[in-house]
Design a protein around this motif. Structure first.
Motif, mmCIF file in Angstrom:
data_model
loop_
_atom_site.group_PDB
_atom_site.id
_atom_site.type_symbol
_atom_site.label_atom_id
_atom_site.label_comp_id
_atom_site.label_asym_id
_atom_site.label_seq_id
_atom_site.Cartn_x
_atom_site.Cartn_y
_atom_site.Cartn_z
ATOM 1 N N GLN A 21 0.822 -1.197 0.000
ATOM 2 C CA GLN A 21 0.000 0.000 0.000
ATOM 3 C C GLN A 21 0.858 1.250 0.000
ATOM 4 O O GLN A 21 0.467 2.268 -0.538
ATOM 5 N N SER A 22 2.029 1.197 0.603
ATOM 6 C CA SER A 22 2.876 2.373 0.737
ATOM 7 C C SER A 22 3.626 2.712 -0.539
ATOM 8 O O SER A 22 3.664 3.870 -0.945
ATOM 9 N N VAL A 23 4.235 1.723 -1.184
ATOM 10 C CA VAL A 23 5.066 2.020 -2.354
ATOM 11 C C VAL A 23 4.234 2.592 -3.493
ATOM 12 O O VAL A 23 4.750 3.334 -4.334
ATOM 13 N N ASN A 24 2.949 2.282 -3.525
ATOM 14 C CA ASN A 24 2.094 2.785 -4.594
ATOM 15 C C ASN A 24 1.880 4.295 -4.519
ATOM 16 O O ASN A 24 1.353 4.895 -5.457
ATOM 17 N N ASP A 25 2.253 4.897 -3.394
ATOM 18 C CA ASP A 25 2.107 6.346 -3.226
ATOM 19 C C ASP A 25 3.257 7.128 -3.845
ATOM 20 O O ASP A 25 3.242 8.359 -3.815
ATOM 21 N N TYR A 26 4.247 6.457 -4.397
ATOM 22 C CA TYR A 26 5.449 7.126 -4.896
ATOM 23 C C TYR A 26 5.575 6.964 -6.405
ATOM 24 O O TYR A 26 5.314 5.890 -6.959
ATOM 25 N N LYS A 27 6.013 8.048 -7.073
ATOM 26 C CA LYS A 27 5.989 8.107 -8.531
ATOM 27 C C LYS A 27 7.135 7.359 -9.195
ATOM 28 O O LYS A 27 6.996 6.869 -10.317
ATOM 29 N N ALA A 28 8.294 7.301 -8.542
ATOM 30 C CA ALA A 28 9.469 6.713 -9.183
ATOM 31 C C ALA A 28 10.505 6.356 -8.118
ATOM 32 O O ALA A 28 10.336 6.671 -6.942
ATOM 33 N N VAL A 29 11.581 5.724 -8.576
ATOM 34 C CA VAL A 29 12.651 5.294 -7.676
ATOM 35 C C VAL A 29 13.985 5.843 -8.176
ATOM 36 O O VAL A 29 14.272 5.806 -9.376
ATOM 37 N N ILE A 30 14.794 6.349 -7.248
ATOM 38 C CA ILE A 30 16.141 6.820 -7.563
ATOM 39 C C ILE A 30 17.142 5.734 -7.171
ATOM 40 O O ILE A 30 17.106 5.219 -6.054
ATOM 41 N N ILE A 31 18.044 5.408 -8.093
ATOM 42 C CA ILE A 31 19.020 4.333 -7.880
ATOM 43 C C ILE A 31 20.417 4.933 -7.755
ATOM 44 O O ILE A 31 20.849 5.681 -8.638
ATOM 45 N N PRO A 32 21.153 4.629 -6.705
ATOM 46 C CA PRO A 32 22.532 5.127 -6.600
ATOM 47 C C PRO A 32 23.416 4.447 -7.645
ATOM 48 O O PRO A 32 23.164 3.295 -8.028
ATOM 49 N N THR A 60 24.064 -1.803 -10.698
ATOM 50 C CA THR A 60 23.221 -0.614 -10.871
ATOM 51 C C THR A 60 22.282 -0.790 -12.054
ATOM 52 O O THR A 60 21.078 -0.521 -11.952
ATOM 53 N N THR A 61 22.815 -1.246 -13.196
ATOM 54 C CA THR A 61 21.962 -1.447 -14.369
ATOM 55 C C THR A 61 20.977 -2.596 -14.138
ATOM 56 O O THR A 61 19.835 -2.544 -14.589
ATOM 57 N N MET A 62 21.413 -3.621 -13.407
ATOM 58 C CA MET A 62 20.504 -4.719 -13.071
ATOM 59 C C MET A 62 19.372 -4.233 -12.175
ATOM 60 O O MET A 62 18.223 -4.691 -12.288
#
Length: 247
Positions: free
Chosen positions: A19-30, A45-47
């Protein structure tokens, strides 16, 4: 009975995360994880981006230009991969954190007994992502509002303030553009709009002071009168540089 309770607890926690992750638009990857020596080592990182896209997430590398639709950093999740210590086995798990460093989701531990690092890390990461896939992520169109952690008063004043100030300098020329804080395992990295990492700060016992590293300059980042200042010594003189940062 005990096993049934544990299983039920896992289901409840998993449902809560989904339920929580659906509130976020995108993910930032280091571009580099803490347990690795170089950027994108073993292609992790690419994986990560491939697996996030496969799970339905929009994903961006931390060093790439992000579209203006994603300017609100608190509408984004920040991914990390953590390595667990293990004998004759590689163990990795994935975390997704909000803009204040709170863990919104933590995956199951992916394991591999392969001896070659690249194969072992890749296999363990793919296994960890199985629980990410099970979230069946779909952005619900409403960004979750996260309450900013309460700022507590410093337990002790930073050491630099306890010393005699030889010379203090706060100039408009040194005042920086707005920086954005991205959570790391030990604190935050402050990036500009490029995005480029301008400064790294490390947590202390006080929420109002950080150990800070700007290039080769070491100092402290402290809060004074609702503003942030980077203070450091140069040629035995104390400098105080105003920093505009959004945590």
């Amino acid at each position: 009975m005990k096993k049934s309770f544990v299983f039920l607890l896992i289901l409840v926690v998993s449902y809560s995360y989904s339920q929580s992750v659906n509130d976020y638009k995108a993910v930032i990857i280091p571009v580099k994880y803490d347990f690795l020596k170089t950027e994108n080592q073993y292609r992790l990182t690419t994986m990560s981006k491939f697996n996030l896209n496969k799970a339905g997430f929009e994903a961006f590398y931390s060093n790439e230009a992000i579209p203006s639709d994603y300017n609100d950093r608190c509408s984004l999740l920040y991914m990390d991969v953590v390595k667990e210590n293990a004998f004759l086995m590689t163990k990795l798990f994935v975390t997704l954190k909000d803009c204040y460093g709170k863990i919104i989701f933590q995956s199951a531990v992916g394991k591999s007994k392969e001896k070659q690092y690249e194969t072992a890390y890749g296999e363990a990461l793919n296994y960890a992502f199985e629980s990410v896939n099970e979230l069946q992520y779909k952005y619900n169109g409403t960004t979750k509002t996260t309450m900013e952690p309460e700022v507590t008063k410093p337990l002790t004043a930073p050491v630099v303030l306890a010393q005699k100030v030889v010379s203090a300098s706060v100039s408009d020329e040194k005042e920086m553009d707005l920086l954005y804080a991205q959570p790391t395992a030990t604190g935050f990295q402050l990036i500009d709009s490029s995005p480029k990492v301008v400064m790294k700060v490390f947590k202390t016992s006080s929420a109002e002071s950080f150990i800070a590293l700007k290039g080769d300059i070491k100092g402290v980042l402290i809060a004074k009168n609702n503003q942030w200042f980077f203070e450091y010594y140069e040629n035995d003189k104390l400098y105080s540089e105003k920093i505009a940062v959004k945590f």
